[in-house]
Design an enzyme around this catalytic site. Structure first.
Site, PDB file in Angstrom:
ATOM      1  CG  ASN A   1       1.508   1.414   4.160  1.00 39.18           C
ATOM      2  OD1 ASN A   1       1.293   0.228   3.955  1.00 39.18           O
ATOM      3  ND2 ASN A   1       2.725   1.897   4.287  1.00 39.18           N
ATOM      4  N   GLY A   2      -0.651  -0.245   6.275  1.00 48.46           N
ATOM      5  CA  GLY A   2      -0.274  -0.998   7.477  1.00 48.46           C
ATOM      6  C   GLY A   2      -1.349  -1.998   7.828  1.00 48.46           C
TER       7      GLY A   2
ATOM      8  CD1 TRP B   1       0.854  -6.081  -2.846  1.00 47.25           C
ATOM      9  CD2 TRP B   1       0.640  -6.562  -0.675  1.00 47.25           C
ATOM     10  NE1 TRP B   1       1.463  -7.292  -2.610  1.00 47.25           N
ATOM     11  CE2 TRP B   1       1.346  -7.608  -1.297  1.00 47.25           C
ATOM     12  CE3 TRP B   1       0.390  -6.644   0.707  1.00 47.25           C
ATOM     13  CZ2 TRP B   1       1.807  -8.723  -0.601  1.00 47.25           C
ATOM     14  CZ3 TRP B   1       0.849  -7.751   1.397  1.00 47.25           C
ATOM     15  CH2 TRP B   1       1.551  -8.778   0.738  1.00 47.25           C
TER      16      TRP B   1
ATOM     17  CE  LYS C   1      15.502 -10.214  -8.153  1.00 51.84           C
ATOM     18  NZ  LYS C   1      16.068  -9.792  -6.980  1.00 51.84           N
TER      19      LYS C   1
ATOM     20  NE  ARG D   1       4.488   2.237  -0.085  1.00 44.39           N
ATOM     21  CZ  ARG D   1       5.398   2.036   0.853  1.00 44.39           C
ATOM     22  NH1 ARG D   1       6.659   2.242   0.612  1.00 44.39           N
ATOM     23  NH2 ARG D   1       5.029   1.628   2.056  1.00 44.39           N
TER      24      ARG D   1
ATOM     25  CB  CYS E   1      -0.961   0.110   1.186  1.00 46.26           C
ATOM     26  SG  CYS E   1      -2.138  -1.224   1.277  1.00 46.26           S
TER      27      CYS E   1
ATOM     28  CD  GLU F   1      11.713 -10.777  -6.906  1.00 42.36           C
ATOM     29  OE1 GLU F   1      10.967 -10.320  -6.043  1.00 42.36           O
ATOM     30  OE2 GLU F   1      12.920 -10.473  -6.986  1.00 42.36           O
TER      31      GLU F   1
ATOM     32  CD  GLU G   1      18.973 -11.527  -5.785  1.00 42.95           C
ATOM     33  OE1 GLU G   1      18.495 -12.055  -4.770  1.00 42.95           O
ATOM     34  OE2 GLU G   1      18.442 -10.557  -6.351  1.00 42.95           O
TER      35      GLU G   1
ATOM     36  CG  HIS H   1      24.619 -34.010   0.258  1.00 41.39           C
ATOM     37  ND1 HIS H   1      25.241 -35.143   0.744  1.00 41.39           N
ATOM     38  CD2 HIS H   1      25.614 -33.121  -0.004  1.00 41.39           C
ATOM     39  CE1 HIS H   1      26.552 -34.935   0.794  1.00 41.39           C
ATOM     40  NE2 HIS H   1      26.801 -33.717   0.338  1.00 41.39           N
TER      41      HIS H   1
ATOM     42  CE  LYS I   1      12.131  -1.813  -4.935  1.00 42.33           C
ATOM     43  NZ  LYS I   1      12.960  -2.871  -5.535  1.00 42.33           N
TER      44      LYS I   1
END
Ligand code: AGP
Length: 594
Positions: free
Chosen positions: A102-103, A76, A470, A29, A2, A473, A466, A489, A589
């Site tokens: 937001n929260g 969001w 990438k 966001r 948000c 996501e 990483e 293993h 983000k």
């Protein structure tokens, strides 16, 4: 997670086009829904709906709203599906108060029940809707907007940045925060609030950062901030040195590819932090242990830090996922430096851990966003110089984090050779970027793949993690990063005919062993894509495809360079799949919830 903005103009011009411009910059966001509220002619006007910004704007014409002040939101979803009813701004029953938030309000169910008992009726499934109802209730009891907001934050628990307007006290916006980001901008044409600076860069560069529990009151004459005892607080004004263009695509198709292309500059600019980092090392003094705490990509940068610091400086170093920190943090002491790496500086998991670490240890934040919560709460700060990063997938902030860590480790160990080697990194990165078209072509070969493996040893192991992150996501293809020696293993059982395995194999001490692992997967039918040194003939004969890197890139600095082709691969595979790399589904983000 948000984004909110607010603006009150000094003149009687329409604020909606400006609000829309600002909130559009925060789409990273949240992109489930968008809404604006303005005030004019004695009433609050609201336009909101679910959907991406441009879709909602097309159907509702969001810039066409009357009034010279208002608030806006991108969502969001956490509580309640993305829907028109759940979109912000939320209002009380009589449309007298509008709020963006937001929260997460953790105790909203209890509050809602109580309010329903008092006769309030709710329209949405959100936690936020209790806020306008509470504000209205406290205003009905005789409080002004500021004090109604003050009373409201005495009731709600959780994380919030809130902005509210009211028909009963027009021409003002009241905002407050706790554990969610909020900045106030002082512009030439008016006063602004936002979750993050890219929203208002075009309009205001002088920024105030309200602390938890402080209340900011914006009207056309200025901004005042009051502490919890109603005293006016003399806030420091900080000037942001980012330009509005830095938060634009500047001709690129997506922010992600623009940001990948800005990585040499991000490294070069972050290398200027050397003196600051040396000062921090001098001030911190004797250290028995270093503990990195981070999430996601920042966690992978931290892992590289462990390899570097332990091998160069001999200081025992742990890396802990921020969300797991509270389950393992009881061995810290005042000889431990706890390092928080975060591009946003607002990640809730990291902030919670920082509060715990501050009680026992010295803390250092490595953060990209100036003025963010971690920069204000950590004892020491290294600001990475990547500029604003808008794409949800971290790219240039990752190499900037790595650059800070390399400087930190090299200075700690007085390793002049490494310090010199770092100066060559921007050119090595630019060389990789010259292969953009080749990598784009190569990426088309993997359109069939449902699973990818990424293998690396030592310094290249975090790069494998990483690279896999990438890919998953943004392309939604399953990617697993593994330490190359660990595959036998268990996961080797998953290697089958045609499965793409990306092997990160720079020249150096680990080369031979990584080559054996490459052969292990190759002999089981894997489609091997090697990222290795140009001119490596043995690699050319064994891999199905190669992306060649300058052979002068030593193993120790490989993480800063070898990640670039992996970012490009993820980007181009995502385009092939028809997805938007800047706005991956379910992600945002800045993750301001635990
Ligand atoms: C990175 O591509 C991801 N979007 C995510 O893993 C991110 O790195 C993580 O949420 C941590 O964010 P931070 O660096 O802002 O703390």
């Amino acid at each position: 997670m948000c984004g909110i903005v607010g603006c009150i103009l000094k003149e009687d011009d329409d604020v909606a086009p400006i609000l829309f411009d600002c909130i559009s910059k925060l789409e990273y966001r949240g992109y489930d829904s968008i809404g604006l509220a303005t005030f004019d002619g004695g009433k609050i006007h609201i336009k909101k709906d679910k959907g991406k910004i441009e879709e909602v704007d097309k159907s509702l014409n969001l810039t066409d709203m009357p009034g010279n002040f208002g608030i806006a939101h991108v969502r969001w979803a956490t509580h309640g599906d993305p829907s028109k009813l759940n979109s912000h701004p939320h209002v009380d029953e009589e449309n007298t108060v509008a709020v963006v938030h937001n929260g997460i309000i953790e105790n909203y169910l209890e509050i809602k029940e109580e309010l329903i008992g008092e006769g309030h009726r709710f329209k949405s499934e959100t936690d936020t809707e209790v806020i306008p109802h509470l504000i209205q209730k406290f205003m009905d009891e005789g409080n002004d907007l500021e004090h109604a907001v003050r009373k409201t934050i005495g009731v709600i628990e959780g994380a919030y940045a809130i902005a509210a307007i009211s028909v009963n006290e027009p021409d003002k916006i009241v905002a407050t925060r706790k554990d969610s980001p909020l900045i106030i901008g002082l512009g030439e044409n008016g006063y602004y609030l936002a979750s993050d600076s890219p929203a208002i860069l075009k309009y205001a560069k002088d920024i105030i950062y309200p602390e938890k529990g402080e209340i900011a009151i914006l009207d056309k004459t200025g901004v005042v901030v009051h502490d919890e005892f109603d005293n006016a607080v003399n806030k420091e004004i900080e000037t942001i040195n980012w330009t509005p263009e830095m938060a634009e695509k500047e001709g690129y198709e997506h922010f992600m590819i623009k940001e990948i292309n800005e990585q040499a500059t991000a490294v070069r600019n972050t290398l200027t932090q050397r003196e600051n980092i040396q000062n921090i090392i001098d001030e911190v003094g004797d250290l028995q242990r270093i503990c990195f705490v981070a999430c996601g990509t920042s966690y992978h940068a931290s892992l590289t830090g462990k390899y570097l610091i332990e091998s160069l400086a001999g200081i025992p170093t742990d890396v802990i996922l921020a969300s797991e920190f509270k389950y393992s943090a009881n061995t810290l002491n005042d000889k431990t430096l706890v390092v928080f790496i975060s591009q946003s500086g607002e990640t809730a998991d990291s902030l919670k851990a920082l509060d715990v670490a501050n009680k026992t240890s010295k803390t250092l934040g490595i953060v990209n966003v100036a003025g963010s919560a971690i920069t204000r709460r950590a004892d020491y700060v290294i600001q990475t110089q990547a500029g604003p990063e808008i794409g949800v997938a971290a790219t240039k902030t990752y190499v900037a984090q790595l650059t800070s860590i390399y400087l930190f480790a090299a200075l700690l160990a007085s390793d002049e050779e490494l310090l010199n080697d770092l100066d060559n990194v921007p050119d090595f990165i630019d060389e990789v970027l010259l292969q953009n078209d080749l990598i784009e072509e190569l990426s088309k070969r993997y359109n069939y793949a449902r699973d990818f493996f990424y293998l690396g040893r030592g310094y290249s192991y975090p790069t494998a993690l990483e690279g896999a992150l990438k890919l998953k996501e943004i392309s939604y293809i399953h990617g697993e990063g593994y330490a190359a020696g660990e595959l036998k293993h268990g996961p080797l059982a998953l290697i089958d005919e045609g499965i793409p395995v990306v092997v990160i194999i720079p020249p150096g001490d680990n080369y031979r062993k990584t080559m054996s692992n490459l052969e292990e997967v190759k002999s089981r039918g894997a489609n091997v894509l090697a990222i290795g040194a140009e001119g490596d003939e043995s690699l050319e004969s064994k891999a199905n495809a190669i992306i060649s890197i300058n052979p002068d890139v030593k193993e120790i600095i490989a993480p800063l360079v070898y990640i670039v082709p992996l970012q490009l691969i993820a980007y181009y595979i995502t385009l092939e799949k028809g997805h938007d790399p800047d706005k991956p589904k379910n992600l945002a983000k800045c993750v301001t919830v635990e």
